[in-house]
Design a protein around this motif. Structure first.
Motif, PDB file in Angstrom:
ATOM      1  N   UNK A 191     -54.191 -11.608  11.114  1.00 24.86           N
ATOM      2  CA  UNK A 191     -54.543 -10.390  10.391  1.00 24.86           C
ATOM      3  C   UNK A 191     -55.438  -9.466  11.211  1.00 24.86           C
ATOM      4  N   UNK A 192     -56.189 -10.030  12.154  1.00 26.27           N
ATOM      5  CA  UNK A 192     -57.101  -9.245  12.980  1.00 26.27           C
ATOM      6  C   UNK A 192     -56.370  -8.143  13.756  1.00 26.27           C
ATOM      7  N   UNK A 241     -52.766   0.922   5.934  1.00 25.60           N
ATOM      8  CA  UNK A 241     -52.669   2.359   6.213  1.00 25.60           C
ATOM      9  C   UNK A 241     -51.515   2.951   5.427  1.00 25.60           C
ATOM     10  N   UNK A 242     -51.379   4.268   5.503  1.00 20.84           N
ATOM     11  CA  UNK A 242     -50.320   4.955   4.767  1.00 20.84           C
ATOM     12  C   UNK A 242     -48.974   4.842   5.472  1.00 20.84           C
ATOM     13  N   UNK A 243     -48.966   4.312   6.692  1.00 20.53           N
ATOM     14  CA  UNK A 243     -47.724   4.245   7.464  1.00 20.53           C
ATOM     15  C   UNK A 243     -46.879   3.071   6.993  1.00 20.53           C
ATOM     16  N   UNK A 300     -55.921   0.156  18.607  1.00 16.17           N
ATOM     17  CA  UNK A 300     -57.237   0.660  18.216  1.00 16.17           C
ATOM     18  C   UNK A 300     -57.736  -0.035  16.951  1.00 16.17           C
ATOM     19  N   UNK A 301     -56.826  -0.420  16.062  1.00 18.86           N
ATOM     20  CA  UNK A 301     -57.233  -1.112  14.836  1.00 18.86           C
ATOM     21  C   UNK A 301     -58.040  -2.363  15.155  1.00 18.86           C
ATOM     22  N   UNK A 302     -57.487  -3.215  16.025  1.00 15.50           N
ATOM     23  CA  UNK A 302     -58.169  -4.456  16.378  1.00 15.50           C
ATOM     24  C   UNK A 302     -59.481  -4.188  17.115  1.00 15.50           C
ATOM     25  N   UNK A 303     -59.490  -3.165  17.972  1.00 14.24           N
ATOM     26  CA  UNK A 303     -60.704  -2.844  18.728  1.00 14.24           C
ATOM     27  C   UNK A 303     -61.837  -2.431  17.794  1.00 14.24           C
ATOM     28  N   UNK A 314     -63.121   4.516   9.774  1.00 11.07           N
ATOM     29  CA  UNK A 314     -63.306   4.964  11.153  1.00 11.07           C
ATOM     30  C   UNK A 314     -61.968   5.180  11.842  1.00 11.07           C
ATOM     31  N   UNK A 315     -61.014   4.285  11.578  1.00  8.12           N
ATOM     32  CA  UNK A 315     -59.682   4.428  12.166  1.00  8.12           C
ATOM     33  C   UNK A 315     -59.001   5.708  11.684  1.00  8.12           C
ATOM     34  N   UNK A 316     -59.201   6.050  10.406  1.00  6.45           N
ATOM     35  CA  UNK A 316     -58.618   7.281   9.874  1.00  6.45           C
ATOM     36  C   UNK A 316     -59.179   8.516  10.570  1.00  6.45           C
ATOM     37  N   UNK A 317     -60.425   8.429  11.042  1.00  5.86           N
ATOM     38  CA  UNK A 317     -61.014   9.547  11.778  1.00  5.86           C
ATOM     39  C   UNK A 317     -60.247   9.822  13.068  1.00  5.86           C
TER      40      UNK A 317
END
Length: 264
Positions: A55-56, A62-64, A86-89, A110-113
């Motif tokens: 899962x990490x 997300x909306x995708x 970037x999600x995992x990072x 933060x990812x959405x930014x």
């Protein structure tokens, strides 16, 4: 607005990303419930460790692709590998944040930014310039961004309510019925595009993607059943007809109306 002589507009873009206003951010919080107390009692430590490593790599909803991790990763690897990883990072950098649900929620914001907000700002910039209107984004002032990014999850999502702190401030200045109004996005009715999947028959998209005949039939059936897929596939077809086929916007509009009318 421009026709009414209004030259400067304020927009609320950034508020959802900074203060947790999207439903998929809430879904990211719930995604990590197996690690919460007392649910983790029902799973072995070894099982949770294996699940964590899987899962990490896709820690956020997300909306995708409807939020399904497998589909989402396929889409992101094809379109933007750097955003996928970037999600995992982000999730790893937020390791000090506990519990895991809070970590995922804040990471998703933060990812959405970096992803969702960039698309919105690009769209707004183009639309406002095309209309000779100045569009300002007060929520994206540097000090406010820094303040909001460091807020704990409980100040963003509390009592099943996103943008909790922002709404508490707004209650002092705006009528309660506005503050507590149900979130309403700019959605396109399914009926508006019903039948447009027929445009994929013998279109430009099939040749550009080198789809075999069996795949075309399957994708057309997917577009018929799923509105989000229909919007994406037909949208790409229209884009190719416009820029590769040299068709006019008027001709494309007529083709869309004809397809909808035929389906009805």
């Amino acid at each position: 607005c421009r026709a009414d002589g209004i030259k400067v507009l304020l927009t609320g873009e950034g508020a959802d990303e900074l203060f947790g206003g999207y439903d998929w951010q809430e879904a990211s919080l719930k995604l990590w419930r197996p690690w919460s107390w007392p649910r983790r009692l029902f799973l072995s430590k070894r099982s949770l460790t294996r699940k964590f490593e899987r899962q990490r790599h896709a820690p956020f909803r997300t909306s995708i692709a409807g939020g399904h991790a497998w589909d989402r990763n396929i889409v992101l690897r094809a379109l933007s590998p750097e955003l996928n990883f970037l999600q995992a990072k982000i999730f790893d950098r937020l390791e000090p944040v506990t519990p895991l649900g809070d970590r995922a929620f804040l990471g998703c914001c933060l990812h959405d930014m970096y992803s969702h907000l960039q698309d919105l700002l690009n769209r707004h910039d183009r639309l406002s310039m095309a209309a000779s209107v100045e569009l300002r984004v007060p929520f994206l002032e540097n000090r406010l961004i820094d303040f909001a990014i460091h807020l704990p999850r409980r100040h963003k999502y509390r009592q099943k309510q996103g943008k909790w702190l922002l709404k508490k401030v707004a209650e002092k200045h705006i009528p309660l019925q506005n503050v507590r109004a149900r979130k309403n996005g700019f959605q396109v009715s399914a009926n508006f595009t019903a039948g447009t999947e027929s445009l994929l028959h013998g279109g430009f998209l099939r040749d550009a993607m080198k789809w075999p005949a069996s795949s075309v039939a399957d994708l057309i059936d997917l577009a018929r059943r799923d509105q989000a897929s229909r919007l994406r596939l037909v949208g790409m077809e229209l884009f190719l007809r416009l820029h590769a086929g040299g068709q006019s916007t008027g001709h494309l509009t007529e083709a869309l109306h004809a397809a909808v009318a035929e389906a009805r």
